[in-house]
Write an enzyme that holds these catalytic residues in place. Structure first.
Site, PDB file in Angstrom:
ATOM      1  CB  CYS A  70      -0.962  -0.114   1.056  1.00 52.12           C
ATOM      2  SG  CYS A  70      -0.068   0.156   2.852  1.00 52.12           S
ATOM      3  CD  GLU A 111      -2.676  -9.228   3.410  1.00 57.81           C
ATOM      4  OE1 GLU A 111      -2.950  -8.722   4.421  1.00 57.81           O
ATOM      5  OE2 GLU A 111      -1.601  -9.431   2.670  1.00 57.81           O
TER       6      GLU A 111
END
Length: 241
Positions: A70, A111
């Protein structure tokens, strides 16, 4: 191509039945991760850069799972705002969406760390969800902690689940198995009895960690009577008392 059924094992006194799923393909660019995966699942991963793998090379699949970095996401200042990347790591997310669009599995599971919810002043995550939705999926997400499901580790992750729109499935995340933190599985239940000396800290390192334990972030002193804290990938130093 090797295949392997999931499930069919015992863990902390509980038996987990073999399910009706098969792993038919895996990909990771890290050699060590591939070796660990093969050891656990008896399947050798494709360790090419996923950007070099054509969707036509992949087998037909029902479920696509993946994790993506991320820290690489940024919001490019455009009108309307678009999802941008700072480096190549961020492109993994787009590759997952590419495979979803071109292979159209029934569902996917992704995830990420919970910090992704606030990345780029909370602007990145809604755009990530939108990209998944634009790939043809009804998407839901929730923060789950592995300790709530009987794992002796406190590990919070954002789990994103999407079902293909034409299936009209209203997915709901499972309820926590363990709610009271006093009932979490302790780390001591999974510690090996015999550990090679090369994995031990020197006494000097132990003394230093214990002295700074209250302010430690990356390296942490673990209490074996409680679930293990998550050990970050940038610093895998962890002291077990």
């Amino acid at each position: 191509m090797m295949k392997n059924n999931l499930g069919g094992f015992d863990f902390l006194g509980k038996h987990y039945n073999q399910n009706n799923m098969e792993i038919v393909y895996a990909n990771d660019i890290d050699d060590n991760a591939c070796k660990i995966f093969e050891e656990n699942f008896n399947l050798k991963p494709d360790n090419r850069d996923i950007r070099e793998v054509e969707s036509s090379e992949l087998p037909d699949i029902d479920v696509l799972t993946g994790g993506f970095p991320c820290q690489s996401f940024s919001i490019i200042a455009q009108n309307p705002k678009r999802l941008g990347v700072k480096d190549d790591r961020g492109k993994l997310f787009f590759e997952m969406c590419r495979i979803l669009r071109e292979k159209q599995p029934k569902c996917f599971i992704a995830e990420n760390v919970k910090g992704i919810l606030t990345a780029n002043k909370k602007e990145a995550f809604p755009l990530i969800i939108k990209e998944f939705e634009n790939s043809g999926y009804t998407v839901k997400y929730q923060i789950l902690n592995s300790a709530n499901y009987g794992v002796p580790q406190k590990r919070e992750r954002v789990i994103i689940v999407g079902f293909r729109n034409d299936l009209h499935i209203d997915f709901h995340f499972p309820e926590s198995v363990i709610i009271n933190s006093s009932e979490f599985e302790p780390l001591k239940k999974v510690i090996e009895n015999s550990v090679d000396e090369k994995y031990y800290f020197s006494q000097r390192a132990v003394d230093g960690m214990m002295k700074c334990r209250e302010k430690m972030n990356k390296g942490r002193a673990q209490d074996i009577e409680k679930p293990c804290n998550t050990v970050g990938g940038t610093s895998r130093k962890s002291l077990i008392e």
